[in-house]
Design a protein around this motif. Structure first.
Motif, PDB file in Angstrom:
ATOM      1  N   GLY A 102       0.768  -1.123  -0.116  1.00 20.47           N
ATOM      2  CA  GLY A 102       0.145   0.000   0.101  1.00 20.47           C
ATOM      3  C   GLY A 102       0.830   1.369  -0.035  1.00 20.47           C
ATOM      4  N   TYR A 103       0.252   2.109   0.952  1.00 17.95           N
ATOM      5  CA  TYR A 103       1.136   3.394   1.293  1.00 17.95           C
ATOM      6  C   TYR A 103       2.187   3.395   2.284  1.00 17.95           C
ATOM      7  N   ASP A 104       3.056   2.365   2.314  1.00 20.26           N
ATOM      8  CA  ASP A 104       4.171   2.279   3.250  1.00 20.26           C
ATOM      9  C   ASP A 104       5.125   3.588   3.148  1.00 20.26           C
ATOM     10  N   LEU A 105       5.412   4.275   4.250  1.00 21.49           N
ATOM     11  CA  LEU A 105       6.122   5.436   4.170  1.00 21.49           C
ATOM     12  C   LEU A 105       8.022   5.103   4.519  1.00 21.49           C
ATOM     13  N   LEU A 106       8.067   4.050   4.954  1.00 18.53           N
ATOM     14  CA  LEU A 106       9.573   3.534   5.088  1.00 18.53           C
ATOM     15  C   LEU A 106       9.900   2.679   4.005  1.00 18.53           C
ATOM     16  N   PRO A 107      11.351   2.656   3.639  1.00 18.71           N
ATOM     17  CA  PRO A 107      11.932   1.631   2.623  1.00 18.71           C
ATOM     18  C   PRO A 107      12.287   0.492   3.466  1.00 18.71           C
ATOM     19  N   LYS A 108      11.939  -0.484   2.597  1.00 21.01           N
ATOM     20  CA  LYS A 108      12.415  -2.042   3.025  1.00 21.01           C
ATOM     21  C   LYS A 108      13.955  -2.286   2.822  1.00 21.01           C
ATOM     22  N   GLY A 109      14.909  -2.127   3.782  1.00 21.91           N
ATOM     23  CA  GLY A 109      16.363  -2.048   3.457  1.00 21.91           C
ATOM     24  C   GLY A 109      16.759  -0.574   2.784  1.00 21.91           C
ATOM     25  N   PHE A 110      17.956  -0.706   2.480  1.00 24.28           N
ATOM     26  CA  PHE A 110      18.293   0.729   1.832  1.00 24.28           C
ATOM     27  C   PHE A 110      19.267   0.429   0.584  1.00 24.28           C
ATOM     28  N   SER A 111      18.960   1.026  -0.378  1.00 20.88           N
ATOM     29  CA  SER A 111      19.983   0.801  -1.608  1.00 20.88           C
ATOM     30  C   SER A 111      19.801   2.111  -2.389  1.00 20.88           C
ATOM     31  N   LEU A 112      20.850   2.453  -3.029  1.00 22.64           N
ATOM     32  CA  LEU A 112      20.838   3.544  -3.937  1.00 22.64           C
ATOM     33  C   LEU A 112      20.818   2.758  -5.461  1.00 22.64           C
ATOM     34  N   ILE A 113      20.786   1.675  -5.667  1.00 25.23           N
ATOM     35  CA  ILE A 113      21.251   1.032  -6.953  1.00 25.23           C
ATOM     36  C   ILE A 113      20.056   1.585  -7.853  1.00 25.23           C
ATOM     37  N   ASN A 114      18.933   1.727  -7.709  1.00 21.94           N
ATOM     38  CA  ASN A 114      17.899   2.166  -8.698  1.00 21.94           C
ATOM     39  C   ASN A 114      18.362   3.496  -9.126  1.00 21.94           C
ATOM     40  N   PHE A 115      19.017   4.480  -8.443  1.00 23.50           N
ATOM     41  CA  PHE A 115      19.284   5.688  -8.821  1.00 23.50           C
ATOM     42  C   PHE A 115      20.622   5.500  -9.670  1.00 23.50           C
ATOM     43  N   GLN A 116      21.659   4.663  -9.281  1.00 21.72           N
ATOM     44  CA  GLN A 116      22.712   4.254  -9.960  1.00 21.72           C
ATOM     45  C   GLN A 116      22.548   3.602 -11.595  1.00 21.72           C
ATOM     46  N   VAL A 117      21.432   2.940 -11.495  1.00 26.69           N
ATOM     47  CA  VAL A 117      21.113   2.472 -12.821  1.00 26.69           C
ATOM     48  C   VAL A 117      20.423   3.762 -13.586  1.00 26.69           C
ATOM     49  N   VAL A 118      19.636   4.488 -13.165  1.00 25.58           N
ATOM     50  CA  VAL A 118      19.152   5.345 -14.037  1.00 25.58           C
ATOM     51  C   VAL A 118      20.132   6.616 -14.312  1.00 25.58           C
ATOM     52  N   LEU A 119      20.879   6.842 -13.228  1.00 25.99           N
ATOM     53  CA  LEU A 119      21.801   7.938 -13.680  1.00 25.99           C
ATOM     54  C   LEU A 119      23.021   7.523 -14.367  1.00 25.99           C
ATOM     55  N   GLY A 120      23.218   5.982 -14.196  1.00 23.24           N
ATOM     56  CA  GLY A 120      24.546   5.694 -15.048  1.00 23.24           C
ATOM     57  C   GLY A 120      24.399   5.587 -16.690  1.00 23.24           C
ATOM     58  N   ASN A 121      23.360   6.102 -17.239  1.00 21.12           N
ATOM     59  CA  ASN A 121      23.261   6.020 -18.410  1.00 21.12           C
ATOM     60  C   ASN A 121      23.574   7.556 -19.031  1.00 21.12           C
ATOM     61  N   PRO A 122      24.408   7.741 -19.644  1.00 21.19           N
ATOM     62  CA  PRO A 122      24.767   9.136 -20.157  1.00 21.19           C
ATOM     63  C   PRO A 122      23.876  10.090 -20.647  1.00 21.19           C
ATOM     64  N   ILE A 123      22.711   9.273 -21.490  1.00 20.94           N
ATOM     65  CA  ILE A 123      21.760   9.895 -22.074  1.00 20.94           C
ATOM     66  C   ILE A 123      20.767  10.547 -20.793  1.00 20.94           C
ATOM     67  N   VAL A 124      20.718   9.993 -19.797  1.00 21.97           N
ATOM     68  CA  VAL A 124      19.917  10.624 -18.527  1.00 21.97           C
ATOM     69  C   VAL A 124      20.703  11.723 -18.066  1.00 21.97           C
ATOM     70  N   GLY A 125      22.004  11.431 -17.886  1.00 22.57           N
ATOM     71  CA  GLY A 125      22.771  12.870 -17.474  1.00 22.57           C
ATOM     72  C   GLY A 125      22.577  14.200 -18.595  1.00 22.57           C
ATOM     73  N   LYS A 126      22.558  13.740 -19.673  1.00 20.59           N
ATOM     74  CA  LYS A 126      22.595  14.782 -20.609  1.00 20.59           C
ATOM     75  C   LYS A 126      21.297  15.416 -20.335  1.00 20.59           C
TER      76      LYS A 126
END
Length: 294
Positions: free
Chosen positions: A47-71
């Motif tokens: 549902g609308y849980d407000l706290l993350p399960k565990g913690f990881s920045l892998i999703n941001f690393q994947v999205v920002l890892g593409n040079p097209i996104v940075g551009k």
């Protein structure tokens, strides 16, 4: 008795506004929680849980890892910052001119502007104008697009009309011309409306994706909102370039597509979320305090 009625009324209004705030706050926090959750535990979110399960920045690393996104992110920032500054300047200087009492043809000009505001040009006409100006597939097409919003122009005019004429007249006696009046008196006094319409312009520039998808055709000049739509709505997975190596290095079995969408949305929200606190602190003082006494 009257006081009790007012208190109850204020309490009801406060509760209503609190509930309205929660309807916007909870989904945003939930998106952050999903984006920051560990891919192996994200399915535990309910549902609308407000706290993350565990913690990881892998999703941001994947999205920002593409040079097209940075551009695309840099293109969006360029369009928003430069476009907003130019919009504020030209809207304010147009409002200053239109509020001069000795302006010839003020009424026909205002009628023309209101007609433009009501009957907006179609996308075909706008596209042909950009083509004739050789601005297609150029970031300047989005920077210059709708440089002056007539509605914001009218808001600025209403405020400039409230500036005491005696203040401007005192500056004219000291030899100030129109540019001096505009830069050294009008602009400082118009701080609050400048910030207000500036925030409106910035949000519009940052969130614009429809005209960007039409005027900007190459990946080199694409913007973040276009990529956001392609990824979130059209499920274009080109932003997952290099994800396999990141998963291997972090001992992660697989990524969750909903978490990647949440991370992409967060990246698109952060600049605007950072803008509000910076602007709101300037609303605490009266802009005309100490300007003139009559």
């Amino acid at each position: 008795m009257v006081g009790k009625k007012i208190t109850v009324f204020k309490l009801l209004i406060g509760l209503l506004l609190t509930l309205l705030t929660l309807t916007m706050f909870v989904p945003i926090v939930n998106i952050f929680a999903r984006a920051l959750s560990h891919p192996d535990r994200v399915n535990q979110l309910k549902g609308y849980d407000l706290l993350p399960k565990g913690f990881s920045l892998i999703n941001f690393q994947v999205v920002l890892g593409n040079p097209i996104v940075g551009k695309a992110l840099m293109n969006s920032l360029f369009i928003t910052i430069v476009g907003t500054c130019l919009c504020i300047f030209f809207t304010t200087i147009a409002a200053y001119v239109l509020t001069r009492k000795n302006l010839v043809g003020k009424t026909p000009i205002m009628i023309f502007l209101i007609i433009i505001m009501i009957f907006e040009p179609g996308i075909v006409q706008e596209y042909m104008v950009m083509k004739d100006l050789h601005l297609l597939d150029s970031l300047w097409s989005m920077v210059l697009y709708r440089m002056i919003n007539v509605y914001y122009l009218i808001i600025m005019m209403r405020f400039l009309e409230e500036i005491p004429e005696s203040l401007l007249e005192a500056a004219r006696i000291d030899g100030a011309g129109h540019m001096t009046l505009f830069i050294r008196i009008v602009m400082p006094l118009a701080r609050i409306p400048l910030l207000t319409i500036g925030m409106f312009y910035a949000i519009a520039k940052w969130n614009e994706f429809f005209k960007s998808s039409i005027f900007l055709s190459s990946r080199e000049n694409t913007v973040l909102q276009v990529l956001l739509r392609q990824f979130v709505v059209e499920r274009d997975t080109s932003t997952l370039v290099g994800a396999a190596n990141l998963l291997k290095n972090n001992n992660i079995a697989q990524l969750d597509f909903s978490s990647l969408k949440a991370a992409t949305i967060v990246i698109a929200m952060i600049p605007i979320l950072m803008l509000y606190p910076i602007i709101l602190k300037y609303y605490t003082s009266g802009v005309m305090d100490g300007g003139v006494k009559e």
